[in-house]
Design a protein around this motif. Sequence first.
Motif, PDB file in Angstrom:
ATOM      1  N   ASN A  85       0.822  -1.210   0.000  1.00 32.85           N
ATOM      2  CA  ASN A  85       0.000   0.000   0.000  1.00 32.85           C
ATOM      3  C   ASN A  85       0.862   1.269   0.000  1.00 32.85           C
ATOM      4  OD1 ASN A  85      -2.694  -0.944  -0.130  1.00 32.85           O
ATOM      5  ND2 ASN A  85      -2.628  -1.541   2.021  1.00 32.85           N
ATOM      6  N   LYS A  86       1.938   1.260   0.769  1.00 29.39           N
ATOM      7  CA  LYS A  86       2.843   2.409   0.778  1.00 29.39           C
ATOM      8  C   LYS A  86       3.482   2.613  -0.592  1.00 29.39           C
ATOM      9  CE  LYS A  86       4.245   2.509   5.660  1.00 29.39           C
ATOM     10  NZ  LYS A  86       5.403   2.366   6.596  1.00 29.39           N
ATOM     11  N   ALA A  87       3.918   1.495  -1.210  1.00 31.65           N
ATOM     12  CA  ALA A  87       4.565   1.575  -2.516  1.00 31.65           C
ATOM     13  C   ALA A  87       3.602   2.071  -3.584  1.00 31.65           C
ATOM     14  CB  ALA A  87       5.133   0.212  -2.901  1.00 31.65           C
ATOM     15  N   ASN A  88       2.366   1.628  -3.534  1.00 35.86           N
ATOM     16  CA  ASN A  88       1.376   2.041  -4.526  1.00 35.86           C
ATOM     17  C   ASN A  88       0.964   3.498  -4.355  1.00 35.86           C
ATOM     18  OD1 ASN A  88       1.091  -0.328  -6.093  1.00 35.86           O
ATOM     19  ND2 ASN A  88      -0.158  -1.273  -4.492  1.00 35.86           N
ATOM     20  N   ARG A  89       0.974   3.976  -3.144  1.00 36.15           N
ATOM     21  CA  ARG A  89       0.610   5.366  -2.907  1.00 36.15           C
ATOM     22  C   ARG A  89       1.723   6.305  -3.404  1.00 36.15           C
ATOM     23  NH1 ARG A  89      -0.398   4.835   1.943  1.00 36.15           N
ATOM     24  NH2 ARG A  89      -2.647   4.695   1.854  1.00 36.15           N
ATOM     25  N   ALA A  90       2.967   5.877  -3.235  1.00 30.63           N
ATOM     26  CA  ALA A  90       4.101   6.729  -3.612  1.00 30.63           C
ATOM     27  C   ALA A  90       4.689   6.371  -4.977  1.00 30.63           C
ATOM     28  CB  ALA A  90       5.189   6.619  -2.552  1.00 30.63           C
ATOM     29  N   PHE A  91       4.148   5.310  -5.628  1.00 34.01           N
ATOM     30  CA  PHE A  91       4.729   4.793  -6.869  1.00 34.01           C
ATOM     31  C   PHE A  91       6.214   4.478  -6.652  1.00 34.01           C
ATOM     32  CE2 PHE A  91       1.448   7.680  -9.093  1.00 34.01           C
ATOM     33  CZ  PHE A  91       0.473   6.690  -9.013  1.00 34.01           C
ATOM     34  N   ASP A  92       6.497   3.760  -5.576  1.00 35.49           N
ATOM     35  CA  ASP A  92       7.862   3.476  -5.149  1.00 35.49           C
ATOM     36  C   ASP A  92       8.272   2.072  -5.591  1.00 35.49           C
ATOM     37  OD1 ASP A  92      10.234   2.957  -3.735  1.00 35.49           O
ATOM     38  OD2 ASP A  92       9.623   4.216  -2.062  1.00 35.49           O
TER      39      ASP A  92
ATOM     40  N   ALA B   2       6.985  -2.442 -13.172  1.00 33.72           N
ATOM     41  CA  ALA B   2       6.925  -1.685 -14.426  1.00 33.72           C
ATOM     42  C   ALA B   2       5.790  -0.671 -14.373  1.00 33.72           C
ATOM     43  CB  ALA B   2       6.732  -2.639 -15.601  1.00 33.72           C
ATOM     44  N   GLY B   3       4.660  -1.086 -13.808  1.00 40.04           N
ATOM     45  CA  GLY B   3       3.535  -0.168 -13.678  1.00 40.04           C
ATOM     46  C   GLY B   3       3.845   1.008 -12.769  1.00 40.04           C
ATOM     47  N   LEU B   4       4.517   0.743 -11.652  1.00 35.12           N
ATOM     48  CA  LEU B   4       4.893   1.821 -10.740  1.00 35.12           C
ATOM     49  C   LEU B   4       5.909   2.765 -11.388  1.00 35.12           C
ATOM     50  CD1 LEU B   4       5.241  -0.184  -7.397  1.00 35.12           C
ATOM     51  CD2 LEU B   4       3.401   1.385  -8.020  1.00 35.12           C
ATOM     52  N   LYS B   5       6.830   2.190 -12.138  1.00 41.07           N
ATOM     53  CA  LYS B   5       7.845   3.004 -12.821  1.00 41.07           C
ATOM     54  C   LYS B   5       7.204   3.995 -13.789  1.00 41.07           C
ATOM     55  CE  LYS B   5      11.735   2.541 -16.031  1.00 41.07           C
ATOM     56  NZ  LYS B   5      12.565   1.563 -16.808  1.00 41.07           N
ATOM     57  N   SER B   6       6.258   3.500 -14.599  1.00 45.51           N
ATOM     58  CA  SER B   6       5.617   4.378 -15.575  1.00 45.51           C
ATOM     59  C   SER B   6       4.758   5.433 -14.886  1.00 45.51           C
ATOM     60  CB  SER B   6       4.767   3.554 -16.547  1.00 45.51           C
ATOM     61  OG  SER B   6       3.704   2.884 -15.873  1.00 45.51           O
ATOM     62  N   ARG B   7       4.056   5.062 -13.844  1.00 45.69           N
ATOM     63  CA  ARG B   7       3.206   6.017 -13.141  1.00 45.69           C
ATOM     64  C   ARG B   7       4.031   7.085 -12.423  1.00 45.69           C
ATOM     65  NH1 ARG B   7       0.344   1.519 -13.816  1.00 45.69           N
ATOM     66  NH2 ARG B   7      -1.940   1.713 -14.028  1.00 45.69           N
ATOM     67  N   LYS B   8       5.184   6.683 -11.902  1.00 45.62           N
ATOM     68  CA  LYS B   8       6.047   7.651 -11.226  1.00 45.62           C
ATOM     69  C   LYS B   8       6.541   8.716 -12.206  1.00 45.62           C
ATOM     70  CE  LYS B   8       8.390   8.907  -7.518  1.00 45.62           C
ATOM     71  NZ  LYS B   8       7.728   9.335  -6.267  1.00 45.62           N
ATOM     72  N   LYS B   9       6.810   8.314 -13.442  1.00 43.23           N
ATOM     73  CA  LYS B   9       7.265   9.280 -14.442  1.00 43.23           C
ATOM     74  C   LYS B   9       6.141  10.249 -14.824  1.00 43.23           C
ATOM     75  CE  LYS B   9      10.979   6.672 -16.667  1.00 43.23           C
ATOM     76  NZ  LYS B   9      11.475   6.099 -17.952  1.00 43.23           N
ATOM     77  N   VAL B  10       4.937   9.716 -14.893  1.00 42.18           N
ATOM     78  CA  VAL B  10       3.804  10.555 -15.282  1.00 42.18           C
ATOM     79  C   VAL B  10       3.319  11.414 -14.127  1.00 42.18           C
ATOM     80  CG1 VAL B  10       1.406  10.490 -16.084  1.00 42.18           C
ATOM     81  CG2 VAL B  10       3.088   8.931 -17.085  1.00 42.18           C
ATOM     82  N   GLN B  11       3.368  10.853 -12.922  1.00 41.57           N
ATOM     83  CA  GLN B  11       2.843  11.547 -11.741  1.00 41.57           C
ATOM     84  C   GLN B  11       3.860  11.457 -10.600  1.00 41.57           C
ATOM     85  OE1 GLN B  11      -1.114  10.181 -10.848  1.00 41.57           O
ATOM     86  NE2 GLN B  11      -1.393  11.591  -9.120  1.00 41.57           N
ATOM     87  N   PRO B  12       4.928  12.236 -10.652  1.00 42.36           N
ATOM     88  CA  PRO B  12       6.028  12.121  -9.681  1.00 42.36           C
ATOM     89  C   PRO B  12       5.601  12.289  -8.224  1.00 42.36           C
ATOM     90  CG  PRO B  12       6.644  13.551 -11.515  1.00 42.36           C
ATOM     91  CD  PRO B  12       5.173  13.294 -11.644  1.00 42.36           C
TER      92      PRO B  12
ATOM     93  N   ASP C  87      -0.786   7.037 -25.192  1.00 40.70           N
ATOM     94  CA  ASP C  87      -0.900   6.742 -23.771  1.00 40.70           C
ATOM     95  C   ASP C  87       0.374   7.181 -23.041  1.00 40.70           C
ATOM     96  OD1 ASP C  87      -1.105   5.664 -21.240  1.00 40.70           O
ATOM     97  OD2 ASP C  87      -1.914   3.749 -21.917  1.00 40.70           O
ATOM     98  N   PRO C  88       0.265   8.098 -22.079  1.00 41.88           N
ATOM     99  CA  PRO C  88       1.456   8.582 -21.366  1.00 41.88           C
ATOM    100  C   PRO C  88       2.168   7.483 -20.584  1.00 41.88           C
ATOM    101  CG  PRO C  88      -0.549   9.389 -20.326  1.00 41.88           C
ATOM    102  CD  PRO C  88      -0.955   8.787 -21.618  1.00 41.88           C
ATOM    103  N   LEU C  89       1.424   6.490 -20.089  1.00 37.05           N
ATOM    104  CA  LEU C  89       2.045   5.389 -19.358  1.00 37.05           C
ATOM    105  C   LEU C  89       2.867   4.513 -20.288  1.00 37.05           C
ATOM    106  CD1 LEU C  89      -0.865   4.378 -16.949  1.00 37.05           C
ATOM    107  CD2 LEU C  89       1.118   5.815 -16.449  1.00 37.05           C
ATOM    108  N   LEU C  90       2.395   4.337 -21.506  1.00 39.83           N
ATOM    109  CA  LEU C  90       3.158   3.606 -22.509  1.00 39.83           C
ATOM    110  C   LEU C  90       4.425   4.373 -22.874  1.00 39.83           C
ATOM    111  CD1 LEU C  90       3.749   1.550 -24.730  1.00 39.83           C
ATOM    112  CD2 LEU C  90       2.037   2.684 -26.161  1.00 39.83           C
ATOM    113  N   LYS C  91       4.287   5.662 -23.089  1.00 44.06           N
ATOM    114  CA  LYS C  91       5.439   6.497 -23.433  1.00 44.06           C
ATOM    115  C   LYS C  91       6.504   6.433 -22.339  1.00 44.06           C
ATOM    116  CE  LYS C  91       3.002   9.932 -26.275  1.00 44.06           C
ATOM    117  NZ  LYS C  91       2.634  11.378 -26.378  1.00 44.06           N
TER     118      LYS C  91
END
Length: 333
Positions: free
Chosen positions: A61-68, A86-96, A282-286
Amino acid sequence: MKARQTRRALQVRLLGAAATTTVLTVALSGCVTVHGETAVVPAVSKAEAKKVLEKFSKTSNKANRAFDVKLNSTVETGALGAIDQAGLKSRKKVQPEGNPGYKPLRLSDERFLIPKQAGWPKFFVADTQTNRMRNGRWLFVFQRDSADAPWKASYLAVIENSEMPEFAVGKGGYAKAVPGTSGHGLVLAPDELSDAYVSYLRDGKGEEDFAPGAHTSKRRAQREGSANRPGRRTEFADQAAKAPQYAPFGLRTEDGGALVFFASHHHSKETFAEGYKPPVKDPLLKALMTGEPKQSVTYVRVSEQAVTVPSKKAGGQVGFLNRIDGLTSAKGE
């Protein structure tokens, strides 16, 4: 007096030898129990399994909230880890800044399917109710690769209540692990499933081994329909996932078959006709893409499957209960 001293010295030496023998026995016994290379022992105690699940839930839960990604990697590995990280990595780039509105995953009504095993990796399954699903259960496979390694979740299967298998439980309430290559008594061994599945997807070989459905016959039909479209050609390549990173795990079911978790790799390449540019929006794909998509894009996915495998005696086909796949990388050319 001298005789008494001699006897006393002899007793001391004998006691010392006995103590040394006892210590050696305890040490050797402890080594087998803790390390588990040869002794058939429970993979984990139920109390420890509960702690593992609680730590996983809290950390995830902590990792998903922070995209860690780094934090997630402390509790996930294998196919589940590859997909989620991979999903967390892409989301962190889109939403730091992360996701402050993330709704925590709640796990409850857990039961632990713990087999007795020798050697490594060892595993157990946590069967849980969640706040994400009303009419089904989430099954997490936790594995440990050595006595000093932490427990990490390597597979997740989401299974409806009506499709949940009845697991075979032996003496002491322990589940029964299925051997990977020998003594399994199944139509396909756990170690054979990934190779057999990608071979079937690739060229239809082994069709008799897999029941028709969304992840088998329909998937092959969808591929054939999308292979050549106006202005675009799609090519597919599938690869088996191998241990130790993607070890399969199986639990015996009451009918003599098994529920098996295994992984696979899937590549698809979309090539566009001259004058057409791949529509990558798709920004997550990019965020996961390398290179520039001038004429083609190659997608790389990891897939995790939970399947029922019948016994050789009963006969039948492998049936898919759940399949989760995720994009892990992409390349533009």
